[in-house]
Design a protein around this motif. Structure first.
Motif, PDB file in Angstrom:
ATOM      1  N   ILE A 125      32.224  49.343  39.311  1.00  0.00           N
ATOM      2  CA  ILE A 125      33.032  48.306  39.939  1.00  0.00           C
ATOM      3  C   ILE A 125      34.473  48.425  39.444  1.00  0.00           C
ATOM      4  O   ILE A 125      34.707  48.528  38.237  1.00  0.00           O
ATOM      5  CB  ILE A 125      32.469  46.911  39.592  1.00  0.00           C
ATOM      6  CG1 ILE A 125      31.054  46.770  40.175  1.00  0.00           C
ATOM      7  CG2 ILE A 125      33.380  45.809  40.118  1.00  0.00           C
ATOM      8  CD1 ILE A 125      30.357  45.504  39.750  1.00  0.00           C
ATOM      9  N   PRO A 126      35.458  48.458  40.374  1.00  0.00           N
ATOM     10  CA  PRO A 126      36.846  48.643  39.931  1.00  0.00           C
ATOM     11  C   PRO A 126      37.336  47.451  39.120  1.00  0.00           C
ATOM     12  O   PRO A 126      36.951  46.302  39.366  1.00  0.00           O
ATOM     13  CB  PRO A 126      37.624  48.776  41.240  1.00  0.00           C
ATOM     14  CG  PRO A 126      36.762  48.101  42.263  1.00  0.00           C
ATOM     15  CD  PRO A 126      35.348  48.353  41.839  1.00  0.00           C
ATOM     16  N   THR A 127      38.181  47.743  38.160  1.00  0.00           N
ATOM     17  CA  THR A 127      38.799  46.684  37.368  1.00  0.00           C
ATOM     18  C   THR A 127      39.951  46.069  38.147  1.00  0.00           C
ATOM     19  O   THR A 127      40.410  46.622  39.165  1.00  0.00           O
ATOM     20  CB  THR A 127      39.336  47.250  36.052  1.00  0.00           C
ATOM     21  OG1 THR A 127      40.408  48.167  36.355  1.00  0.00           O
ATOM     22  CG2 THR A 127      38.242  47.988  35.286  1.00  0.00           C
ATOM     23  N   ALA A 128      40.446  44.941  37.678  1.00  0.00           N
ATOM     24  CA  ALA A 128      41.580  44.284  38.324  1.00  0.00           C
ATOM     25  C   ALA A 128      42.807  45.195  38.322  1.00  0.00           C
ATOM     26  O   ALA A 128      43.567  45.238  39.300  1.00  0.00           O
ATOM     27  CB  ALA A 128      41.897  42.967  37.615  1.00  0.00           C
ATOM     28  N   GLU A 129      42.984  45.970  37.254  1.00  0.00           N
ATOM     29  CA  GLU A 129      44.121  46.875  37.170  1.00  0.00           C
ATOM     30  C   GLU A 129      43.987  48.005  38.194  1.00  0.00           C
ATOM     31  O   GLU A 129      44.972  48.400  38.826  1.00  0.00           O
ATOM     32  CB  GLU A 129      44.229  47.455  35.758  1.00  0.00           C
ATOM     33  CG  GLU A 129      45.344  48.473  35.565  1.00  0.00           C
ATOM     34  CD  GLU A 129      46.739  47.881  35.802  1.00  0.00           C
ATOM     35  OE1 GLU A 129      47.683  48.677  35.981  1.00  0.00           O
ATOM     36  OE2 GLU A 129      46.875  46.636  35.800  1.00  0.00           O
ATOM     37  N   GLU A 130      42.775  48.512  38.374  1.00  0.00           N
ATOM     38  CA  GLU A 130      42.562  49.568  39.371  1.00  0.00           C
ATOM     39  C   GLU A 130      42.805  49.049  40.785  1.00  0.00           C
ATOM     40  O   GLU A 130      43.367  49.755  41.633  1.00  0.00           O
ATOM     41  CB  GLU A 130      41.142  50.117  39.240  1.00  0.00           C
ATOM     42  CG  GLU A 130      40.940  50.964  37.989  1.00  0.00           C
ATOM     43  CD  GLU A 130      39.480  51.328  37.754  1.00  0.00           C
ATOM     44  OE1 GLU A 130      39.228  52.393  37.180  1.00  0.00           O
ATOM     45  OE2 GLU A 130      38.610  50.527  38.154  1.00  0.00           O
ATOM     46  N   ILE A 131      42.400  47.833  41.034  1.00  0.00           N
ATOM     47  CA  ILE A 131      42.660  47.232  42.349  1.00  0.00           C
ATOM     48  C   ILE A 131      44.160  47.077  42.569  1.00  0.00           C
ATOM     49  O   ILE A 131      44.689  47.369  43.643  1.00  0.00           O
ATOM     50  CB  ILE A 131      41.942  45.869  42.467  1.00  0.00           C
ATOM     51  CG1 ILE A 131      40.430  46.076  42.499  1.00  0.00           C
ATOM     52  CG2 ILE A 131      42.411  45.126  43.722  1.00  0.00           C
ATOM     53  CD1 ILE A 131      39.633  44.792  42.492  1.00  0.00           C
ATOM     54  N   ARG A 132      44.873  46.637  41.528  1.00  0.00           N
ATOM     55  CA  ARG A 132      46.320  46.456  41.647  1.00  0.00           C
ATOM     56  C   ARG A 132      46.992  47.789  41.964  1.00  0.00           C
ATOM     57  O   ARG A 132      47.883  47.860  42.817  1.00  0.00           O
ATOM     58  CB  ARG A 132      46.890  45.888  40.348  1.00  0.00           C
ATOM     59  CG  ARG A 132      48.370  45.517  40.427  1.00  0.00           C
ATOM     60  CD  ARG A 132      48.943  45.230  39.048  1.00  0.00           C
ATOM     61  NE  ARG A 132      48.944  46.418  38.208  1.00  0.00           N
ATOM     62  CZ  ARG A 132      49.834  47.407  38.308  1.00  0.00           C
ATOM     63  NH1 ARG A 132      50.798  47.357  39.227  1.00  0.00           N
ATOM     64  NH2 ARG A 132      49.766  48.456  37.501  1.00  0.00           N
ATOM     65  N   LYS A 133      46.548  48.857  41.294  1.00  0.00           N
ATOM     66  CA  LYS A 133      47.143  50.166  41.528  1.00  0.00           C
ATOM     67  C   LYS A 133      46.863  50.669  42.938  1.00  0.00           C
ATOM     68  O   LYS A 133      47.638  51.443  43.510  1.00  0.00           O
ATOM     69  CB  LYS A 133      46.613  51.170  40.508  1.00  0.00           C
ATOM     70  CG  LYS A 133      47.140  50.957  39.103  1.00  0.00           C
ATOM     71  CD  LYS A 133      46.571  52.007  38.150  1.00  0.00           C
ATOM     72  CE  LYS A 133      47.129  51.832  36.750  1.00  0.00           C
ATOM     73  NZ  LYS A 133      46.571  52.834  35.803  1.00  0.00           N
ATOM     74  N   GLY A 134      45.755  50.230  43.511  1.00  0.00           N
ATOM     75  CA  GLY A 134      45.402  50.667  44.859  1.00  0.00           C
ATOM     76  C   GLY A 134      46.094  49.898  45.965  1.00  0.00           C
ATOM     77  O   GLY A 134      46.008  50.289  47.135  1.00  0.00           O
TER      78      GLY A 134
END
Length: 328
Positions: free
Chosen positions: A51-60
């Motif tokens: 499951i993506p982290t909040a930081e990974e979602i932000r980068k995407g």
């Protein structure tokens, strides 16, 4: 003219379904339900990415500067002409709920340009329209872009479908208005397939013959555009003779603002883009260019007993590349 009322209960009769290929059924359909053993289910779960982290979602997320440029482009275009957005996807797009909210947001910000694409497949399950009504009479059959890899390329328009009739008098009538959009219809455009042995097609606007079209000729997407002096309230397409008349799309636009052309079809797959004639799609996009396009496919491509995430990603990359060949 008064409200358009169909002679049959609308949402039917649906166009006759013509089998197109042996591709997989849409995910979730009864044909596609595959019983899994506990071991198979555990193996599928093992393949799931974390499951993506909040930081990974932000980068995407899209860069803010890209979003500003996109909005500025739409704003500039919509002030002098119709700025067009095209959306392709499956049932979650075809149902109009998500698209209608996007349309409301964009048109509220940059001006209402009309309903745009009127899906002539209306009557098939899951398809809603952004216009008042569409009535179909006579025998029509539809063909979709093939789902199966390696299938013969389909002859379609921008909607990735073709709707044909060989019945004299078969007709489609559209009331292209929509009070909720706050835009009057000043332009109606019809895309059709020019083909050897093609038949005759009449286009009536508000009860008056506007165009008599001979659709025969070398294979190509052709179009007729009707510009009304005043707002257009009714469009009727009538086929003549036993030669085939093939329709590829109908569009209702205002004078300026934003239009969202919704090309969603329930059960649609990203594979459609890999199995269509790109020469025909280039003809069509040249006649109806876009300022922005969106792809919204998903679980309809999660099919087959041997599905795996790597292949899923590879096929979506192929879908995007196929689309860029048409809409660079």
């Amino acid at each position: 003219m008064g409200p358009l009322k169909c002679n049959v209960v609308q949402k039917g009769p649906a166009p006759e379904v013509r089998p197109s290929d042996a591709g997989p059924a849409p995910a979730g359909s009864e044909e596609e339900e595959l019983p899994l053993t506990d071991q198979q289910e555990q193996e599928l779960r093992r393949q799931l990415p974390p499951i993506p982290t909040a930081e990974e979602i932000r980068k995407g997320m899209p860069h803010e500067e890209w979003m500003r440029l996109m909005h500025q482009k739409l704003k500039d275009a919509s002030q002098t002409r119709i700025a067009r957005i095209g959306i392709w996807g499956g049932s979650h797009m075809a149902a109009e709920f998500f698209v209608s909210e996007l349309r409301r947001q964009f048109q509220g910000r940059f001006g209402a340009g009309g309903a745009g694409h009127v899906n002539l497949l209306y009557g098939l399950p899951g398809i809603r329209l952004p216009v008042n009504a569409l009535c179909r009479q006579g025998k029509w059959h539809h063909e979709l872009a093939p789902r199966a890899p390696g299938a013969p390329a389909g002859a379609t328009g921008l909607g990735l479908f073709a709707l044909s009739s060989r019945e004299a008098g078969a007709s489609i009538e559209i009331d292209p208005g929509n009070p909720a959009l706050g835009a009057t219809v000043h332009t109606v455009t019809v895309h059709y397939l020019r083909q050897p042995e093609g038949g005759l097609l009449d286009v009536l606007v508000d009860g008056v013959l506007a165009e008599a079209i001979d659709t025969s000729g070398p294979s190509a997407v052709a179009s007729v555009q009707i510009n009304g002096v005043k707002s257009i309230s009714r469009v009727k397409l009538i086929a003549h003779g036993s030669e085939p008349v093939t329709l590829l799309g109908a569009f209702a636009d205002g004078e300026k603002g934003v239009v969202l052309d919704n090309f969603g079809i329930a059960g649609a797959s990203g594979n459609y883009w890999a199995n269509v004639r790109t020469d025909l799609l280039r003809h069509a996009s040249g006649q109806r260019p876009y300022d922005m396009v969106m792809l919204a496919y998903g679980t309809n491509d999660v099919t087959g007993a041997n599905w795996d995430p790597a292949d899923y990603r590879r096929r979506f990359e192929a879908t995007i590349e196929s689309m860029r060949q048409v809409l660079p």
